[in-house]
Design an enzyme around this catalytic site. Sequence first.
Site, short mmCIF file in Angstrom:
data_model
loop_
_atom_site.label_atom_id
_atom_site.label_comp_id
_atom_site.label_asym_id
_atom_site.label_seq_id
_atom_site.Cartn_x
_atom_site.Cartn_y
_atom_site.Cartn_z
N SER A 194 23.55 -23.95 2.28
CA SER A 194 24.28 -23.93 3.54
C SER A 194 25.61 -24.66 3.48
O SER A 194 26.47 -24.43 4.33
CB SER A 194 23.43 -24.55 4.66
OG SER A 194 23.05 -25.87 4.33
N ASP A 237 25.87 -31.62 12.55
CA ASP A 237 24.54 -31.49 13.13
C ASP A 237 23.50 -32.42 12.49
O ASP A 237 22.30 -32.21 12.65
CB ASP A 237 24.05 -30.05 13.02
CG ASP A 237 24.05 -29.55 11.57
OD1 ASP A 237 24.30 -30.36 10.66
OD2 ASP A 237 23.80 -28.35 11.35
N HIS A 287 25.01 -31.03 8.09
CA HIS A 287 26.25 -30.39 7.64
C HIS A 287 27.48 -31.14 8.16
O HIS A 287 27.39 -31.86 9.16
CB HIS A 287 26.27 -28.93 8.10
CG HIS A 287 25.04 -28.18 7.70
ND1 HIS A 287 24.00 -27.93 8.58
CD2 HIS A 287 24.67 -27.65 6.51
CE1 HIS A 287 23.04 -27.27 7.95
NE2 HIS A 287 23.42 -27.08 6.68
#
Length: 379
Positions: free
Chosen positions: A34, A340, A343
């Site tokens: 991610s 968050d 990230h």
Amino acid sequence: MTFILIIFLLLAARVARSDSSTCNIPAIYNFGDSNSDTGGIAAAFYPPGPPCGETFFKRPVGRGSDGRLIIDFIAEKLGLLYLSAYLDSIKANYTHGANFATGGATIRRVNESWFLNGVSPFSLDIQVEHFNQFKDRTTYLYNQAKDESQRINLPRPDDFEKALYTIDIGQNDLAYVFRTLGVEGSRVVIPDIISQFGASVQQLYWKGARSFWIHNTGPIGCLPVTHAKIHDPPSGYLDDIGCVKGQNVIAMEFNKKLRVKVANLRSNLPEAMFIYVDMYSAKYQLISNAKNLGFEERFTICCGYHDLDEDVYCGNKGKINGTEVFAGSCKDPTKVISWDGVHYTDAANHWIATQIANGSFSDPPVSITETCPKHMSVL
């Protein structure tokens, strides 16, 4: 006059080396999790909703951030468009490369699922297989095309060897072994993770890849979502800035072995260029000096609520202390490092990308604009 001409040529070469077209890199092929996923896992499962993307794109675009990722800034540095995710077929443009990264991806295949713990089914070896199919099929279609109109959005076959291959993966492997084996038990599986990483890179090499830009893993013990779960830690559990010391020690052991593997690949595959990028140091430097660099307290989370017992993830509704809340974003994401809890924000990614692009955190210390195949001359 001859001396002046020589000085002029040297200055011109220096300017050329600082330009984004130094190596004339026509495309990027990215692999990872991610940290560099520009829409792969969103296309495969459920896309992140608002407020993701609000700062730069002004809407959710498949990235786990309020804006751009480090791979986006790398594309900007090379004068290329942002990478389309391989798994996203809608309006995809692959003339400048493709992104095979997916959120939750690991190097090794693990016995978990996206629905259980957010682990991607597209591990690194599967991402490489996707690339193999992508290259074979697009090359066939390009060569079969009768005119340029049939080649729209297809990569040029000659560009595969000239492209930059970026890899940013490993964080989820460590998170998995922390969860299943504990921090101390994780040491025993690191060699196997590194071995499988090397095998995937060799697959890319055999498929024609010649320029590799490889990120090590960041300080996982500094993730704010981890810090939020700590209550009355024992002495020595945290380091000087509040990160979980044991997790960072394992991350550094992983990185040490990864660096050795990259050196071995460099020796065994002499036609390729391998750049090892110390993302751990770049990210730790940012986190350590957060306030001096214009950010708020280092463990602040912009989007989402996390404490010892309760979690409401970014963009979701949930209850905190019995009260229903919506996990929206903070007032000014440009002042926060963590989007968050896991990230990074657009602003933090921009800072990190700026630091690594010039080669300051690289081995060897080569700028991203100079990371081209050895047989290609650098201006």
